[in-house]
Design an enzyme around this catalytic site. Structure first.
Site, PDB file in Angstrom:
ATOM      1  N   TYR A  34       0.189  11.753  14.881  1.00  0.00           N
ATOM      2  CA  TYR A  34       1.011  10.908  13.999  1.00  0.00           C
ATOM      3  C   TYR A  34       1.820   9.904  14.834  1.00  0.00           C
ATOM      4  O   TYR A  34       1.817   8.704  14.550  1.00  0.00           O
ATOM      5  CB  TYR A  34       1.951  11.798  13.182  1.00  0.00           C
ATOM      6  CG  TYR A  34       2.917  11.034  12.304  1.00  0.00           C
ATOM      7  CD1 TYR A  34       2.496  10.505  11.083  1.00  0.00           C
ATOM      8  CD2 TYR A  34       4.243  10.833  12.682  1.00  0.00           C
ATOM      9  CE1 TYR A  34       3.373   9.794  10.271  1.00  0.00           C
ATOM     10  CE2 TYR A  34       5.122  10.128  11.885  1.00  0.00           C
ATOM     11  CZ  TYR A  34       4.691   9.606  10.677  1.00  0.00           C
ATOM     12  OH  TYR A  34       5.563   8.907   9.876  1.00  0.00           O
TER      13      TYR A  34
ATOM     14  N   THR B 114       0.859  -1.191   0.000  1.00  0.00           N
ATOM     15  CA  THR B 114       0.000   0.000   0.000  1.00  0.00           C
ATOM     16  C   THR B 114       0.895   1.241   0.000  1.00  0.00           C
ATOM     17  O   THR B 114       1.966   1.254   0.621  1.00  0.00           O
ATOM     18  CB  THR B 114      -0.949   0.023   1.215  1.00  0.00           C
ATOM     19  OG1 THR B 114      -0.181   0.138   2.418  1.00  0.00           O
ATOM     20  CG2 THR B 114      -1.839  -1.218   1.261  1.00  0.00           C
TER      21      THR B 114
ATOM     22  N   ILE C 175       8.879   5.702   0.107  1.00  0.00           N
ATOM     23  CA  ILE C 175       9.386   4.439   0.641  1.00  0.00           C
ATOM     24  C   ILE C 175       8.672   3.250  -0.017  1.00  0.00           C
ATOM     25  O   ILE C 175       9.305   2.254  -0.393  1.00  0.00           O
ATOM     26  CB  ILE C 175       9.200   4.407   2.183  1.00  0.00           C
ATOM     27  CG1 ILE C 175      10.106   5.461   2.839  1.00  0.00           C
ATOM     28  CG2 ILE C 175       9.487   3.022   2.747  1.00  0.00           C
ATOM     29  CD1 ILE C 175       9.836   5.702   4.323  1.00  0.00           C
TER      30      ILE C 175
ATOM     31  N   SER D  59       7.323   4.189  12.664  1.00  0.00           N
ATOM     32  CA  SER D  59       8.251   5.321  12.597  1.00  0.00           C
ATOM     33  C   SER D  59       8.930   5.430  13.954  1.00  0.00           C
ATOM     34  O   SER D  59       8.339   5.069  14.979  1.00  0.00           O
ATOM     35  CB  SER D  59       7.492   6.618  12.329  1.00  0.00           C
ATOM     36  OG  SER D  59       8.330   7.739  12.551  1.00  0.00           O
TER      37      SER D  59
END
Ligand code: NDP
Length: 248
Positions: A149, A11, A17, A136
């Site tokens: 986030y 996806t 990336i 992340s």
């Protein structure tokens, strides 16, 4: 050719990336299916990836789009061996200013979208499949303007463990990849001016022990490790690839 004849779904494989992962997997012998919302970048990605590529225009927040992605991949390639749940957005904002719509947008794409990306893939996955979530290092460290986030990315680390616990009996491994700051179009989508983006990048560099931003192809190599049999005894981990930023 570490992924010869494997089928990988990525996806967000139309940018940054995700696109580098798709390119690396193709170079290693895989067939790939990519999902994204942007028709223009999807078409450009399909062109650069060449034959044995399925592209599906869709949104990870819509379960019907995810089901279409898996149906089309199965129809084209017959099976799915690798899933990279990479799609995500980052829109920095002081937490005092985040309204419900902004919260929902990030939470729906990054967290809920990833959850259902994996859930709806499972009936289509082979025994021995590898799932890679993209978190992340923001999930581990506090950074101003990144509260929602970062929380969605911390959730990736948790989901890699929970999903592994439920899927290992089916022979499916789940791991999380945590990139540090990587040069991708994500920075241009933050609602910042070019000067602000450049300043953000420079400021990031000062916090990385390797004194540079990472490159997408470096994330693709880390994803390749998790996707291939090189990581056959690895499940539920967080593979951090951040130039030392969160560790040193
Ligand atoms: P990009 O903006 O280049 O790529 C993000 C990708 O996600 C795009 O292909 C985009 O497709 C797709 N995407 C976003 N929202 C949706 C949606 N609702 N449905 C389907 N696809 C969607 O950013 P990166 O390559 O940098 O980011 C990839 C992942 O890596 C993200 O999860 C990000 O959080 C994570 N990451 C990135 C870091 C960095 O510094 N770059 C650091 C740490 C983690 P489209 O444009 O078509 O919507």
């Amino acid at each position: 050719m570490k992924l010869k004849d494997k089928v990988a779904v990525i996806t967000g494989g139309n940018s940054g990336i995700g696109l580098s992962i798709a390119q690396e997997f193709k170079a290693q012998g895989a067939k790939v299916a990519i999902l994204g919302r942007n028709k223009v970048t999807l078409e450009a990605a399909a062109k650069s990836l060449g034959e044995n590529t399925v592209t599906v225009q869709g949104d990870v927040t819509r379960i019907s789009d995810l089901e279409q992605l898996y149906r089309e991949t199965r129809a084209a390639f017959g099976k799915i061996d690798i899933l990279v749940a990479n799609a995500g957005i980052a829109k920095p904002m002081p937490f005092s200013e985040i309204d419900e719509a902004a919260f929902d947008e990030t939470a729906n794409i990054n967290f809920k979208g990833t959850f259902f990306t994996v859930q709806r893939a499972v009936p289509h996955l082979n025994k021995g499949a590898s799932i890679i979530l993209v978190g992340s290092i923001a999930g581990q460290i506090g950074y101003p303007g990144m509260s929602v986030y970062s929380a969605t990315k911390a959730a990736m680390r948790s989901l890699a463990r929970s999903f592994s616990a439920e899927l290992l009996p089916m022979g499916i491994r789940v791991n999380n990849l945590s990139p540090g700051p990587i040069k991708t179009p994500i920075f241009d989508k933050m609602g910042l001016s070019k000067e602000e983006v450049d300043a953000f990048g420079e400021q990031m560099k000062t916090q990385v022990p390797m004194a540079r931003l990472g490159e997408s192809h470096e994330m693709a190599k880390a994803a390749l490790f998790l996707a291939s049999s090189d990581s056959s005894y690895v499940a539920g981990i967080d593979l951090v690839a951040d130039g030392g930023m969160s560790q040193i």
